[in-house]
Design an enzyme around this catalytic site. Sequence first.
Site, PDB file in Angstrom:
ATOM      1  N   HIS A   1       0.870  -1.192   0.000  1.00  0.00           N
ATOM      2  CA  HIS A   1       0.000   0.000   0.000  1.00  0.00           C
ATOM      3  C   HIS A   1       0.895   1.226   0.000  1.00  0.00           C
ATOM      4  O   HIS A   1       1.335   1.694   1.052  1.00  0.00           O
ATOM      5  CB  HIS A   1      -0.922  -0.043   1.235  1.00  0.00           C
ATOM      6  CG  HIS A   1      -1.939   1.047   1.269  1.00  0.00           C
ATOM      7  ND1 HIS A   1      -3.132   0.933   1.958  1.00  0.00           N
ATOM      8  CD2 HIS A   1      -1.956   2.278   0.710  1.00  0.00           C
ATOM      9  CE1 HIS A   1      -3.830   2.056   1.818  1.00  0.00           C
ATOM     10  NE2 HIS A   1      -3.130   2.893   1.071  1.00  0.00           N
TER      11      HIS A   1
ATOM     12  N   HIS B   1       1.420   4.820  -2.427  1.00  0.00           N
ATOM     13  CA  HIS B   1       1.086   5.701  -3.557  1.00  0.00           C
ATOM     14  C   HIS B   1       2.378   6.369  -4.005  1.00  0.00           C
ATOM     15  O   HIS B   1       2.985   7.121  -3.232  1.00  0.00           O
ATOM     16  CB  HIS B   1       0.072   6.758  -3.123  1.00  0.00           C
ATOM     17  CG  HIS B   1      -1.191   6.181  -2.552  1.00  0.00           C
ATOM     18  ND1 HIS B   1      -2.311   5.969  -3.315  1.00  0.00           N
ATOM     19  CD2 HIS B   1      -1.501   5.747  -1.298  1.00  0.00           C
ATOM     20  CE1 HIS B   1      -3.262   5.436  -2.558  1.00  0.00           C
ATOM     21  NE2 HIS B   1      -2.804   5.285  -1.326  1.00  0.00           N
TER      22      HIS B   1
ATOM     23  N   GLU C   1     -11.275   3.287   5.605  1.00  0.00           N
ATOM     24  CA  GLU C   1     -10.269   4.197   6.171  1.00  0.00           C
ATOM     25  C   GLU C   1     -11.048   5.268   6.926  1.00  0.00           C
ATOM     26  O   GLU C   1     -11.009   5.332   8.151  1.00  0.00           O
ATOM     27  CB  GLU C   1      -9.394   4.802   5.054  1.00  0.00           C
ATOM     28  CG  GLU C   1      -8.331   5.783   5.575  1.00  0.00           C
ATOM     29  CD  GLU C   1      -7.579   6.503   4.449  1.00  0.00           C
ATOM     30  OE1 GLU C   1      -8.067   6.540   3.299  1.00  0.00           O
ATOM     31  OE2 GLU C   1      -6.489   7.068   4.749  1.00  0.00           O
TER      32      GLU C   1
ATOM     33  N   ASP D   1       1.798   3.944   2.816  1.00  0.00           N
ATOM     34  CA  ASP D   1       0.774   4.808   2.208  1.00  0.00           C
ATOM     35  C   ASP D   1       1.407   5.961   1.420  1.00  0.00           C
ATOM     36  O   ASP D   1       1.570   5.854   0.217  1.00  0.00           O
ATOM     37  CB  ASP D   1      -0.200   5.316   3.275  1.00  0.00           C
ATOM     38  CG  ASP D   1      -1.601   5.595   2.729  1.00  0.00           C
ATOM     39  OD1 ASP D   1      -1.840   5.358   1.537  1.00  0.00           O
ATOM     40  OD2 ASP D   1      -2.465   6.040   3.517  1.00  0.00           O
TER      41      ASP D   1
HETATM   42  N1  HPA Z   1      -6.401   7.353   1.156  1.00  0.00           N
HETATM   43  C1  HPA Z   1      -7.098   7.582   0.039  1.00  0.00           C
HETATM   44  N2  HPA Z   1      -6.556   8.063  -1.060  1.00  0.00           N
HETATM   45  C2  HPA Z   1      -5.254   8.306  -1.067  1.00  0.00           C
HETATM   46  C3  HPA Z   1      -4.483   8.088   0.043  1.00  0.00           C
HETATM   47  C4  HPA Z   1      -5.084   7.580   1.216  1.00  0.00           C
HETATM   48  O1  HPA Z   1      -4.473   7.353   2.267  1.00  0.00           O
HETATM   49  N3  HPA Z   1      -3.215   8.435  -0.299  1.00  0.00           N
HETATM   50  C5  HPA Z   1      -3.242   8.833  -1.584  1.00  0.00           C
HETATM   51  N4  HPA Z   1      -4.472   8.767  -2.051  1.00  0.00           N
HETATM   52 ZN    ZN Z   2      -3.692   4.764   0.459  1.00  0.00          ZN
END
Ligand code: HPA
Ligand code: ZN
Length: 329
Positions: free
Chosen positions: A9, A11, A192, A270
């Site tokens: 996970h 990005h 989340e 993340d």
């Molecule tokens: N959550 C949702 N979208 C996202 C995140 C996240 O933590 N990071 C980058 N895009």
């Molecule tokens: Zn994410």
Amino acid sequence: MPLPKAELHLHIEGTLEPELAFELAARNGVTLPYADTDALREAYRFDDLQTFLDLYYEMMAVLRTERDFADLADAYLARAAAQGVRHAEIFFDPQAHLARGVSMGTVVEGLWRGLERSQDEHGVSTRLIMCFLRDESAESALRTLDEAKPYLHLITGVGLDSAEVGHPPVKFRAVYEAAAALGLRRVAHAGEEGPPEYITEALDVLGVERVDHGLRCMEDPALVARLVRDRVPLTLCPLSNVRLCAVDALAEHPLPAMLDAGLLCTVNSDDPAYFGGYAGDNYTAVRRELHLTDDALRRLARNSFLASFLEDDEELRARYLAEVEAYEF
Ligand code: HPA
Ligand code: ZN
């Protein structure tokens, strides 16, 4: 030597460190609304997911060329490798780039330039997962999948990210059906900030194989039982949860309770440039704040490889799992 682990996970746009952001801004003649890297870091105070996303999208303005995406990926892989990451399944957000006039080819081929030398240079195997922005329309997601068709040999799966609340998984039923028909693996952010129902919907309607975050499953015991029974991996991001106020403090993170419940938890970073740490930093932080044992850490690392999309290279997965078992703390 750090514990070997997979990162599931991550990005890639969230790995843009302030120093690289200013370097790319200068290279591309882009003016950032921050005087310097310190001023930018000052802006790293978030109340929730949306306040983070505003900055995350703003900073993407510096990513213009294939070389920029290659440099971004390479910088991440070097840092991840130093923290024990042996395999990375990397999210990218094409719609955020297409909207700025940067083509799908520039994004994917640029990232690939960074990834293709990763195994040799960093000892990290990689996969790419293309995410749809859930606060954009379902039609836009379908158009994005269409634009990605020339590059599907470089893309392992699809995901769903950006602002969660008010954008339930069901909105993306059609594009996930189309992705499945193309042989793509499926994951989605759910639970989340959004409710546990979004997790159930992501499983039932989108057919996801992993849930990104999934933190709020703990509010629904029947859902927890299902996730345990079906061994659905959850890609948790503890430092992210603290920075985006999904939990009050790391010491209150439900990770220990989730492990006790038998959930297939993994620990990930993340958007590490923004949330104060890469994969290894997340492991270190949960070990310290949640008093995890060596056995629990080994279980998290083992889970990360079990949950990875390495079905196309089981030999490699077995090698990584053996490294985890042989690791001496
Ligand atoms: N959550 C949702 N979208 C996202 C995140 C996240 O933590 N990071 C980058 N895009
Ligand atoms: Zn994410």
